[in-house]
Motif scaffolding. Structure first.
Motif, PDB file in Angstrom:
ATOM      1  N   LYS A   1      38.190  54.378  21.111  1.00 34.67           N
ATOM      2  CA  LYS A   1      38.388  55.316  22.212  1.00 34.67           C
ATOM      3  C   LYS A   1      37.044  55.693  22.829  1.00 34.67           C
ATOM      4  O   LYS A   1      36.068  55.934  22.112  1.00 34.67           O
TER       5      LYS A   1
ATOM      6  N   PRO B   1      44.092  67.386  15.142  1.00 30.84           N
ATOM      7  CA  PRO B   1      45.427  67.991  15.199  1.00 30.84           C
ATOM      8  C   PRO B   1      45.721  68.742  13.905  1.00 30.84           C
ATOM      9  O   PRO B   1      45.723  68.166  12.817  1.00 30.84           O
TER      10      PRO B   1
ATOM     11  N   ASP C   1      39.130  65.785  23.835  1.00 29.60           N
ATOM     12  CA  ASP C   1      39.021  64.930  22.647  1.00 29.60           C
ATOM     13  C   ASP C   1      39.398  65.678  21.376  1.00 29.60           C
ATOM     14  O   ASP C   1      40.025  65.101  20.473  1.00 29.60           O
TER      15      ASP C   1
ATOM     16  N   LYS D   1      41.588  67.860  20.901  1.00 27.62           N
ATOM     17  CA  LYS D   1      43.043  67.946  20.752  1.00 27.62           C
ATOM     18  C   LYS D   1      43.594  66.704  20.067  1.00 27.62           C
ATOM     19  O   LYS D   1      44.632  66.772  19.390  1.00 27.62           O
ATOM     20  N   GLN D   2      42.906  65.564  20.245  1.00 30.55           N
ATOM     21  CA  GLN D   2      43.321  64.325  19.571  1.00 30.55           C
ATOM     22  C   GLN D   2      42.645  64.177  18.214  1.00 30.55           C
ATOM     23  O   GLN D   2      43.248  63.719  17.242  1.00 30.55           O
TER      24      GLN D   2
ATOM     25  N   ASN E   1      40.416  54.307  15.179  1.00 37.36           N
ATOM     26  CA  ASN E   1      40.316  55.583  15.910  1.00 37.36           C
ATOM     27  C   ASN E   1      38.880  56.089  15.985  1.00 37.36           C
ATOM     28  O   ASN E   1      38.624  57.293  15.842  1.00 37.36           O
TER      29      ASN E   1
END
Length: 514
Positions: free
Chosen positions: A496, A510, A504, A506-507, A470
């Motif tokens: 990513k 969290p 971004d 929001k990912q 990630n």
């Protein structure tokens, strides 16, 4: 020419002239040097020796972006390598790789550029007396096999091994730094330049800075760091020199404007030099592997007399000058290496468990001139006050002059150091995962990286070797990644591409995972 090794490359690769400023003759000479290194590695693969190992590594470092702009310098390196050959096959050309099938070219390019970054770190470590047979032998193994026909799985395995070897190499470099200069400690660094003669030193080489400080002591000359030399202010042995005064300028890509009317000489120690403008060409000095036509080069004897004389002749500013960073701040902090941060690890762990520290972002990597890099400033500014940011390398100059406040006694922005200090950031992440009894992927930690050149490529390979997933990468993805190879990186490690800060975050952050 054909070149797509850096982030600023043209849409389909640089084919007539490099965006970096290299013409086709120089680019082709660098390809010839790389091909010569490959054939020399092939010749010595079964009987390596330390002298050839050092030559191979330095030859690769010469071809890193922003190291050498001098055709004769590159030609001299080609001839030097050839003198060590007993039966060099001159039929191999890099075009055989550049013209290979798309996926083979992609993975071989990834390996080549990773090797160039590894060579840079190996050079820095060797300057400090640190070397390792495992590191040296990998250069022979990887270079020698490049002309061969390999499966994509074999090539991916070699890339991951490059990342593994680089972890060892960066560990050696880290050890060399603290053995020579002490463990870094947090320091506040002024961007004020005093009146009188001074020298600006750029690049990455702390040993060159140490020798310069020795030779200028007592001469009435102040020394100011530039770019990636900022972390020097955290090392006790360097900080002990009272004439190491502060820091001048921002990131490397702003040098052409920042140096234009500087009444002082500039010493380039490693990869950071840009095409030199006439407004300051009489004040540029190079050393080590850096080369630029018609500039004064200081050889391996490291006699800085000419540089010192130039500083005295120019005289510096008549009055003190207060400079600022990109955002208007005039104080920078540095020195939060893994030793310093690990000493505060109890406070970090307690803050996480108490809910005072909700997340950690590692926002680091290279800066550059292409648009889109204000993303990193906007990201760090958008982070909540219960979030900590680790940063390293020159990308931090987008935001390191901003005061982000503290979480308890910890500043919310911690500068781990140069790109050469990437091991420190990895060490911090591993230490925290051990303390919280979880994997790095399970930490409240997000990697947001910017890349420009080949040292960033090999650091990415190290993170993939460690199976860190990630990772957000930008400002654009490398052109040398084919769609299929990129798909592998996405599927195996969830790489990513950055998009917008709002989308971004929001990912990345969290709240439900905290």
């Amino acid at each position: 020419m054909f070149c797509f090794q850096c982030e600023q490359t043209a849409t389909n690769g640089c084919k007539t002239v490099g965006v970096c400023g290299k013409d086709d003759l120089l680019a082709n000479k660098q390809d010839e040097l790389l091909a010569t290194a490959i054939m020399l590695a092939k010749e010595y693969c079964d009987a390596p020796n330390p002298e050839v190992s050092a030559l191979l590594q330095d030859a690769l470092f010469v071809t890193v972006t922003n190291v050498s702009f001098d055709k004769q310098h590159v030609e001299d390196w080609i001839n030097l390598l050839k003198r060590y050959s007993h039966n060099m096959d001159n039929t191999f050309s890099m075009t055989e790789i550049w013209q290979a099938s798309e996926d083979e070219r992609s993975l071989k390019s990834l390996l080549i550029f990773g090797l160039k970054g590894l060579a840079a770190y190996a050079h820095h470590a060797r300057v400090l007396g640190m070397s390792d047979q495992e590191v040296d032998h990998f250069f022979y193994e990887a270079l020698a096999i490049l002309p061969e026909s390999l499966s994509l799985d074999q090539l991916l395995g070699l890339n991951l091994k490059c990342g593994e070897v680089n972890l060892r190499c960066m560990q050696l470099l880290d050890q060399g730094h603290y053995e020579h200069f002490g463990h870094p400690f947090p320091a506040s660094v002024s961007m004020r330049v005093e009146a009188g003669p001074f020298i600006v030193i750029s690049g990455h080489d702390m040993q060159d800075l140490y020798l310069l400080l020795q030779q200028t002591e007592g001469k009435g000359i102040a020394i100011y760091t530039h770019g990636e030399m900022l972390p020097a202010h955290g090392y006790p042995k360097l900080r002990a020199f009272k004439h190491l005064k502060g820091h001048f300028g921002t990131a490397w890509q702003n040098q052409q404007s920042e140096f234009s009317h500087l009444p002082a000489p500039i010493l380039f120690t490693t990869n950071c030099i840009m095409p030199v403008k006439k407004s300051y060409e009489d004040r540029v000095f190079t050393t080590s592997l850096v080369a630029y036509p018609n500039m004064v080069h200081i050889d391996g004897k490291k006699d800085f007399t000419a540089l010192i004389d130039k500083a005295l002749a120019l005289g510096g500013f008549d009055d003190p000058q207060l400079f600022t960073g990109i955002n208007g701040g005039s104080e920078l902090t540095t020195g939060f290496g893994h030793h310093a941060v690990n000493q505060s690890m109890d406070a970090v762990v307690d803050a996480i468990k108490a809910g005072d520290l909700k997340h950690i972002f590692l926002v680091g990597g290279c800066d550059g001139a292409k648009t889109g890099r204000n993303y990193y400033t906007q990201l760090v500014q958008a982070l909540p006050k219960d979030v900590l940011t680790l940063t390293l390398a020159c990308g931090k100059f987008r935001f390191n002059d901003i005061d982000f406040g503290k979480i308890g006694d910890l500043p919310r922005l911690l500068d781990v150091g140069q790109c050469n200090d990437a091991y420190g950031a990895i060490n911090i992440a591993l230490s925290l995962s051990n303390r919280l009894h979880c994997s790095v992927d399970e930490l409240p930690l997000t990697f947001v990286l910017s890349w420009y050149e080949q040292k960033a490529v090999v650091v990415l390979l190290t993170l993939l070797h460690l199976n860190i997933k990630n990772i957000y990468l930008g400002p654009t993805l490398p052109l040398f990644l084919s769609p299929n190879v990129l798909d592998v990186l996405v599927q195996k490690w969830q790489i990513k591409a950055i998009s917008t800060v709002e989308a971004d975050l929001k990912q990345m952050y969290p709240q439900e995972i905290i």
